[in-house]
Design a protein around this motif. Structure first.
Motif, mmCIF file in Angstrom:
data_model
loop_
_atom_site.group_PDB
_atom_site.id
_atom_site.type_symbol
_atom_site.label_atom_id
_atom_site.label_comp_id
_atom_site.label_asym_id
_atom_site.label_seq_id
_atom_site.Cartn_x
_atom_site.Cartn_y
_atom_site.Cartn_z
ATOM 1 N N GLY A 226 40.959 -7.931 -44.486
ATOM 2 C CA GLY A 226 39.760 -8.089 -43.670
ATOM 3 C C GLY A 226 39.884 -9.181 -42.638
ATOM 4 N N THR A 227 40.546 -10.274 -42.989
ATOM 5 C CA THR A 227 40.714 -11.394 -42.062
ATOM 6 C C THR A 227 41.583 -10.989 -40.881
ATOM 7 N N VAL A 228 42.690 -10.318 -41.166
ATOM 8 C CA VAL A 228 43.579 -9.867 -40.088
ATOM 9 C C VAL A 228 42.899 -8.799 -39.243
ATOM 10 N N ALA A 229 42.213 -7.879 -39.889
ATOM 11 C CA ALA A 229 41.579 -6.770 -39.170
ATOM 12 C C ALA A 229 40.515 -7.246 -38.203
ATOM 13 N N ASP A 230 39.820 -8.334 -38.540
ATOM 14 C CA ASP A 230 38.730 -8.802 -37.680
ATOM 15 C C ASP A 230 39.218 -9.685 -36.541
ATOM 16 N N VAL A 231 40.513 -9.923 -36.477
ATOM 17 C CA VAL A 231 41.143 -10.681 -35.395
ATOM 18 C C VAL A 231 40.473 -12.041 -35.204
ATOM 19 N N VAL A 232 40.123 -12.686 -36.308
ATOM 20 C CA VAL A 232 39.621 -14.056 -36.216
ATOM 21 C C VAL A 232 40.802 -14.991 -36.018
ATOM 22 N N THR A 233 40.531 -16.185 -35.546
ATOM 23 C CA THR A 233 41.594 -17.164 -35.339
ATOM 24 C C THR A 233 42.234 -17.538 -36.671
ATOM 25 N N LEU A 234 43.553 -17.497 -36.697
ATOM 26 C CA LEU A 234 44.270 -17.886 -37.920
ATOM 27 C C LEU A 234 44.467 -19.395 -37.920
ATOM 28 N N ASP A 235 43.367 -20.105 -38.189
ATOM 29 C CA ASP A 235 43.485 -21.552 -38.379
ATOM 30 C C ASP A 235 44.175 -21.796 -39.723
ATOM 31 N N ARG A 236 44.347 -23.049 -40.084
ATOM 32 C CA ARG A 236 45.090 -23.373 -41.300
ATOM 33 C C ARG A 236 44.479 -22.700 -42.518
ATOM 34 N N ASN A 237 43.161 -22.706 -42.591
ATOM 35 C CA ASN A 237 42.479 -22.124 -43.742
ATOM 36 C C ASN A 237 42.703 -20.612 -43.839
ATOM 37 N N ASN A 238 42.530 -19.928 -42.714
ATOM 38 C CA ASN A 238 42.722 -18.481 -42.719
ATOM 39 C C ASN A 238 44.176 -18.101 -42.956
ATOM 40 N N ARG A 239 45.105 -18.920 -42.469
ATOM 41 C CA ARG A 239 46.521 -18.617 -42.705
ATOM 42 C C ARG A 239 46.849 -18.727 -44.193
ATOM 43 N N ILE A 240 46.222 -19.673 -44.864
ATOM 44 C CA ILE A 240 46.424 -19.776 -46.315
ATOM 45 C C ILE A 240 45.924 -18.517 -47.004
ATOM 46 N N LEU A 241 44.724 -18.086 -46.655
ATOM 47 C CA LEU A 241 44.145 -16.895 -47.287
ATOM 48 C C LEU A 241 44.998 -15.657 -47.038
ATOM 49 N N VAL A 242 45.431 -15.477 -45.790
ATOM 50 C CA VAL A 242 46.227 -14.294 -45.456
ATOM 51 C C VAL A 242 47.597 -14.353 -46.117
ATOM 52 N N LEU A 481 58.450 -11.952 -42.087
ATOM 53 C CA LEU A 481 57.815 -12.500 -43.288
ATOM 54 C C LEU A 481 57.441 -13.974 -43.132
ATOM 55 N N GLY A 482 57.721 -14.541 -41.974
ATOM 56 C CA GLY A 482 57.525 -15.986 -41.804
ATOM 57 C C GLY A 482 56.155 -16.400 -41.336
ATOM 58 N N GLY A 483 55.269 -15.475 -41.084
ATOM 59 C CA GLY A 483 53.930 -15.809 -40.582
ATOM 60 C C GLY A 483 53.047 -16.429 -41.649
ATOM 61 N N PRO A 484 51.828 -15.985 -41.767
ATOM 62 C CA PRO A 484 51.288 -14.862 -40.994
ATOM 63 C C PRO A 484 51.008 -15.243 -39.546
ATOM 64 N N TRP A 485 51.318 -14.301 -38.657
ATOM 65 C CA TRP A 485 51.060 -14.482 -37.240
ATOM 66 C C TRP A 485 49.789 -13.742 -36.871
ATOM 67 N N GLY A 486 49.134 -14.216 -35.835
ATOM 68 C CA GLY A 486 47.915 -13.560 -35.364
ATOM 69 C C GLY A 486 47.229 -14.426 -34.338
ATOM 70 N N PRO A 492 55.921 -14.748 -32.679
ATOM 71 C CA PRO A 492 56.935 -15.193 -31.715
ATOM 72 C C PRO A 492 57.256 -14.123 -30.681
ATOM 73 N N CYS A 493 57.297 -14.549 -29.432
ATOM 74 C CA CYS A 493 57.674 -13.695 -28.315
ATOM 75 C C CYS A 493 58.761 -14.419 -27.539
ATOM 76 N N PHE A 494 59.790 -13.705 -27.171
ATOM 77 C CA PHE A 494 60.919 -14.310 -26.476
ATOM 78 C C PHE A 494 61.137 -13.590 -25.145
ATOM 79 N N ASP A 495 61.895 -14.208 -24.256
ATOM 80 C CA ASP A 495 62.260 -13.531 -23.017
ATOM 81 C C ASP A 495 63.673 -13.930 -22.628
ATOM 82 N N GLY A 496 64.339 -13.065 -21.879
ATOM 83 C CA GLY A 496 65.699 -13.355 -21.448
ATOM 84 C C GLY A 496 66.267 -12.222 -20.628
ATOM 85 N N GLU A 497 67.463 -12.449 -20.093
ATOM 86 C CA GLU A 497 68.136 -11.457 -19.266
ATOM 87 C C GLU A 497 68.990 -10.531 -20.129
ATOM 88 N N PHE A 498 68.953 -9.241 -19.769
ATOM 89 C CA PHE A 498 69.738 -8.237 -20.482
ATOM 90 C C PHE A 498 70.287 -7.232 -19.470
#
Length: 568
Positions: A226-242, A481-486, A492-498
């Motif tokens: 529910g926390t991820v689905a509602d796109v709330v800010t993943l502050d420290r508290n929400n990151r613990i829950l998720v 597996l290193g998140g949770p991200w949101g 993480p997003c990266f950019d570079g030449e290819f």
């Protein structure tokens, strides 16, 4: 498709001295001023929640009296998970009778309205408990009281000028509440209430003598979803829950419903990430509330029988497929309307208000989000509500509080809007059909004023270039597996030449590339719904991407998920 401007969070070479996935993850945490989520013991204490004492007195009395508790939830994924959590949790704590009611968005609209209060009263409860709604239900709570029903409001939405006269209100965003995590989702508020109630009952000697004290951590899969689905800010508290919820899912200790939702979407629960919850489980759950009856979703989450949960998940998957078809048709019509508007006005206005006579109001929010992403404008998509009113779903851009923008329109032209509410990034409103054109003009003007007359293009924030030595399956697994991200703690997003080695379309809509960084070594890349960028994908290009795992027929390999393709 407008190309975003790429801004680097980490500078030009933040990972030049990084040689392992673990080092990379630590550096990414540092760039976000964060850390790996600590355990449940680090959660903010529930004692700071305003209204908690009154809520606990109400609930304890109801449990001791054997009262019938009726949970009145919202029809989105946060409301569904919060409803299932409340029902499961209260039953585990010893409530004699707990049932639920999810009002139809088509028959009743959002929240505890007077009509919903009357429908609830017909079910014979002693106490109503709202989940993910109620803070703005002044008239609905008043009607419930007239019918002899006490109401306990649990919500996380911003309150209006008046609060409902409920028996108790638990909402971290109500005036005078000192709870530090203002970004709890509705399901998170319910989880906190259950933790506090368990502590109160423990102090009062409720447990024992045949009544076991429940482990509420077993319900964290619902909180995470529910926390991820509602796109709330993943502050420290929400990151613990998720994170704690994801741990349980991966360990096989989640409910049959969440497991079934992941599996029907082709995701492995043992490797579940926040992305899987957001883009696989949540849309299937939300589809029921958008097109039919969210009770199907709640029943899936409440089921303890794996076969029944699987059957309900398949039903939700079928509803979601139909939702995609409707969305595709509506999006195409919306694109045509925007292009016509662009030609007619020699440039798009600061905000877009779109309407389709046959649009489905349950899908209008998704269409608004898709058009917002493409044109980087706040968007409101309107559909007929079936009662002479138009229902609008608004989606905003960073830097504009869309509910406040709608409120400014309402202040400037009282009576133009029938009803509205929402958040900074999403809101809903109703208005008469004849009010659409004056609202459209006023809303665009207000948004232009709030943005200072400057409507910027889309911006993509990159963590910087990733060395070729880190474009590996091990790195992709570590990031997944290193998140949770949101929201608030972005993936993480990266950019570079290819160098583009091969480019083609798959499924008609998706861009499939094989590319190589300057240091050598080819890697696959895919851009979902980016077919129009095929013409750009040749020679040397600058890619913005996320590194993920491609699991195809049991073969796992690293893959770039494209966010941008720009020729060099």
């Amino acid at each position: 498709m407008t190309q975003p401007q790429i801004r680097r969070r980490g500078g030009d070479a933040p990972f030049v001295d990084v040689h392992s996935p673990a080092e990379l993850l630590a550096r990414l945490y540092a760039l976000r001023s964060g850390e790996a989520p600590p355990g449940l013991g680090a959660l903010a204490p529930f004692a700071a929640l305003r209204g908690l004492d009154a809520a606990l007195e109400t609930l304890e009395g109801a449990l001791r009296d054997g009262a019938h508790l009726l949970v009145v939830g919202d029809y989105d994924a946060d409301g569904a998970t919060g409803t299932a959590l409340a029902v499961r949790g209260l039953r585990a704590l010893g409530a004699a009778r707990v049932s639920y009611l999810i009002p139809s968005r088509f028959d009743f609209g959002y929240g505890l309205s007077p009509a919903v209060a009357e429908a609830a009263h017909a079910l014979g409860p002693d106490l109503l408990i709202t989940v993910d709604n109620g803070i703005s239900s002044v008239a609905g709570v008043a009607r419930a009281r007239e019918l002899g029903l006490a109401v306990l409001v649990t919500d996380h939405h911003l309150p209006g000028e008046r609060l409902p006269e409920a028996a108790a209100i638990v909402n971290p965003n109500q005036p005078g509440c000192d709870f530090p995590s203002k970004d709890l989702a509705g399901v998170g508020v319910v989880f906190y209430l259950l933790m506090a109630l368990r502590a109160r009952l423990r102090e009062r000697g409720w447990f024992g003598a045949g009544r076991a004290e429940p482990n509420l951590a077993t319900l964290l899969d619902l909180v995470a979803l529910g926390t991820v689905a509602d796109v709330v800010t993943l502050d420290r508290n929400n990151r613990i829950l998720v994170e704690q919820g994801l741990r349980r899912i991966r360990a096989g200790h989640c409910g049959p419903g969440v497991r079934a939702l992941l599996r029907v979407a082709g995701r492995d629960p043992m490797r579940a990430s926040a992305t899987d919850l957001a883009f696989a489980a949540a849309p299937r759950l939300n589809a029921a509330g958008r097109l039919e009856d969210m009770s199907v979703g709640v029943e899936c989450l409440l089921s303890d029988d794996a076969e029944r949960a699987s059957a309900l998940a398949q039903q939700l998957d079928a509803i979601n497929r139909r939702r995609r078809e409707i969305e595709g048709e509506m999006k195409a019509q919306a694109e045509t309307a925007v292009q016509a508007l662009d030609l007619a006005e020699e440039g798009l206005p600061a905000a877009l208000c779109l309407y389709g006579a046959d649009w489905h109001q349950g899908v209008s929010g998704i269409v608004a989000a898709r058009i917002r992403e493409r044109y980087h404008r706040p968007v409101i998509a309107f559909a007929d509500g079936g009662d002479g009113l138009l229902r609008g779903s608004a989606r905003s851009i960073e830097g504009l509080h869309v509910r406040d923008a709608i409120d400014r329109v309402d202040q400037a032209e009282p009576g133009l809007i029938t009803r509205f509410g929402g958040h900074a990034m999403a809101a809903g409103l109703s208005l008469r059909a004849e009010a659409l054109e004056p609202f459209r003009a006023r809303f665009a003007a207000v948004v232009g004023e709030m943005l200072g007359g400057v409507t910027s293009g889309p911006e993509l924030v990159s963590d910087g270039p990733l060395p070729a030595r880190l474009l590996t399956l091990e790195t992709a697994e570590t990031l997944r597996l290193g998140g949770p991200w949101g929201k608030g703690f972005p993936e993480p997003c990266f950019d570079g030449e290819f160098e583009v080695l091969q480019a083609r379309l798959v499924g008609e809509r998706h861009l499939k590339l094989r590319v190589a960084p300057p240091e050598g070594g080819a890697i696959e890349a895919i851009g979902f719904d980016q077919a129009e960028r095929l013409a750009l994908a040749h020679g040397r290009v600058r890619l913005a991407y996320r590194l993920d795992v491609n699991d195809y027929r049991g073969r796992r390999s690293p893959q770039l998920i494209l966010e941008s393709v720009q020729p060099i």
